[in-house]
Write a protein that holds these residues in place. Structure first.
Motif, PDB file in Angstrom:
ATOM      1  N   GLU A 155      13.158 129.029  37.815  1.00  0.00           N
ATOM      2  CA  GLU A 155      13.169 130.490  37.675  1.00  0.00           C
ATOM      3  C   GLU A 155      14.601 131.011  37.656  1.00  0.00           C
ATOM      4  N   TYR A 181       7.145 126.063  39.244  1.00  0.00           N
ATOM      5  CA  TYR A 181       6.644 127.352  38.754  1.00  0.00           C
ATOM      6  C   TYR A 181       5.561 128.011  39.599  1.00  0.00           C
ATOM      7  N   VAL A 212       7.015 132.968  35.357  1.00  0.00           N
ATOM      8  CA  VAL A 212       7.864 131.774  35.308  1.00  0.00           C
ATOM      9  C   VAL A 212       7.233 130.680  34.454  1.00  0.00           C
ATOM     10  N   GLY A 213       5.980 130.334  34.733  1.00  0.00           N
ATOM     11  CA  GLY A 213       5.317 129.271  33.994  1.00  0.00           C
ATOM     12  C   GLY A 213       5.244 129.531  32.505  1.00  0.00           C
TER      13      GLY A 213
END
Length: 494
Positions: A155, A181, A212-213
């Protein structure tokens, strides 16, 4: 780098170049020249204080120090050498250290709390990922509180405009990759078919839907079942696990809109991905990727996945990237006390790192190799040089042979017969599924509490020396690559 092959020490003078190695090793001058040369190489090494444009973290899950010893011997013996002097690719890195492994609440850790440490820089409780130790196991409500959530170096890198990638031989939702993540109060909440409360989204959902993912440029591993509904069957005939009815693979593709996104499910698909692909999702098995010793040519190797990831992350990229690569099945083989598979998976890990070294520049790329925790396998006995690492070093006081590789516990336990140990000489220890002897019976062998090794090369790698707490590792990687909100080489004052 030390001028030696992976298999034999090669330093020879003009006068003795025709002598066999075994004769050379009987001469003191051979070892003195070797040591002096190594000393000279080390004296020439200078700290690299460049900014790390790229960071690659290699995680050998369960890769204990005895695993390294046994794997290098195994590799050498595969090449008809004695093996003890073999060097794994990352063992040639100029910097080494030790990492202390434990959870906040456990003396010996699991892969979840350690992932939070080496990726998020915060130690947590066993079986929790991406949250602080204020979150107890299965405490969904606590895991949703922002103050309890731990961000990862993935991140931090995304926030600086860097590309990011994940490669693993486990399910992509497994504990180690999830640490890049996900935020969860239980590592087993990989799909919504688990017992997670409805307000706590499962790990697969987080990878596809959450901020994030969803930004990862490359995602390669196993675990298709957690992305497909129970009513769906994947390319190889396996059913999904999701009860919400959502096909997360289709959702992922649609979410990329006009971006050049690609989903692949086998080796051919991966090897034919075009260089202009912006987002790549590769799920090569319904569950974990197969062990290398069991795989066919339909499944890519860890080295091939690593090469594909580095290639795509490097295209038209001025800001650099963060890549996490896990050799995850070293751990699984150890849990089953299948030492040969554990060693073979370590060799595959070594090959992947060798690929990364060949594809990157040490001047601008920091490569860190480490493990999350140890295992209980030991390398013991007084076997002669070159003794089969999968064999026996000798006879015990009870007149029966014992194994060089032995586990403290696990399914390899043998019950005594008439008060005596079984005679393992009648067993085929070279069978890839052979379960090596264990002292105490357990369905699954446990992790070990040992420190694990760190190997590093590239910008600021010299900071990864000594004995350090595991959670310090991502802070050093962040310092070198100028990401995160802590001290960095780009901002010397917080």
């Amino acid at each position: 780098m030390h001028p030696r092959s992976y298999h034999r020490i090669e330093i020879r003078s003009t006068d003795d170049r025709h002598l066999p190695i075994d004769d050379l090793e009987q001469r003191g001058e051979f070892w003195r020249e070797n040591a002096q040369y190594t000393l000279g190489v080390k004296l020439l090494q200078k700290p690299n204080t460049n900014v790390a444009k790229n960071v690659i973290m290699f995680l050998g899950d369960g890769m204990s120090i005895p695993t390294l010893k046994a794997a290098r011997v195994y590799l050498g013996q595969l090449h008809n050498e004695s093996g003890e002097e073999t060097v794994l690719s990352f063992e040639k890195f100029p910097v080494t250290g030790l990492s202390k492994t434990y959870c906040v609440n456990k003396q010996v850790p699991d892969s979840a709390c350690t992932a939070t440490a080496y990726l998020g820089g915060v130690k947590s409780n066993e079986a929790t990922i991406g949250v602080t130790a204020a979150v107890q196991l299965k405490d969904c409500d606590a895991s949703l509180l922002e103050e309890n959530r731990v961000s990862s170096i993935g991140e931090w890198s995304q926030a600086k405009g860097k590309k990011t990638g994940i490669v693993t031989t486990t399910r992509i939702t497994h504990a180690s990759p999830a640490g890049v993540y996900a935020h969860t109060a239980h590592r087993d909440w990989e799909s919504d078919s688990g017992d997670a409360p409805p307000n706590c989204k499962d790990i697969a959902y987080q990878l596809v839907h959450e901020d994030v993912g969803s930004k990862f440029n490359v995602i390669l591993g196993g675990g298709r079942k957690n992305f497909l509904p129970k009513t769906a069957v994947d390319e190889e005939g396996d059913s999904g696990t999701r009860i919400d009815g959502e096909n997360l693979i289709e959702t992922w593709l649609k979410s990329k809109n006009k971006s050049k996104a690609k989903y692949v499910w086998n080796r051919d698909g991966l090897l034919n991905v075009s260089n202009d692909t912006e987002y790549l999702l590769g799920l090569f098995e319904g569950d974990h990727c197969k062990y290398h010793l069991d795989a066919d040519d339909k499944e890519p190797s860890l080295a091939e996945m690593t090469q594909a990831a580095i290639k795509l992350l490097s295209v038209n990229n001025q800001k650099g990237y963060f890549l996490f690569v896990e050799g995850g099945r070293i751990d699984h083989a150890h849990h089953d006390t299948k030492a040969q598979k554990a060693l073979d998976e370590t060799i595959e890990f070594h090959k992947a790192i060798e690929s990364a070294v060949n594809m990157t520049n040490e001047e601008d790329t920091l490569i860190v190799v480490t493990s999350d925790h140890a295992h209980t396998m030991s390398v013991s006995g007084y076997g002669n040089r070159g003794n089969d690492i999968l064999g026996s070093p000798g006879i015990a006081d009870d007149g029966l042979p014992y194994s060089t590789l032995t586990y403290a516990n696990g399914p390899g336990y043998r019950e005594q017969i008439d008060g005596k140990r079984p005679d393992i000489s009648a067993e085929n220890s070279r069978d890839k599924n052979y379960k090596f002897p264990a002292i105490a019976p357990l369905l699954s062998e446990t992790h070990g509490g040992d420190d694990v090794a760190i190997f590093a090369r590239g910008p600021w790698s010299h900071l990864l020396t000594g004995v350090i707490e595991q959670h310090v590792i991502p802070h050093i990687m962040a310092y070198a690559s100028c990401v995160g909100d802590g001290l960095t080489v780009c901002n010397e004052a917080i």
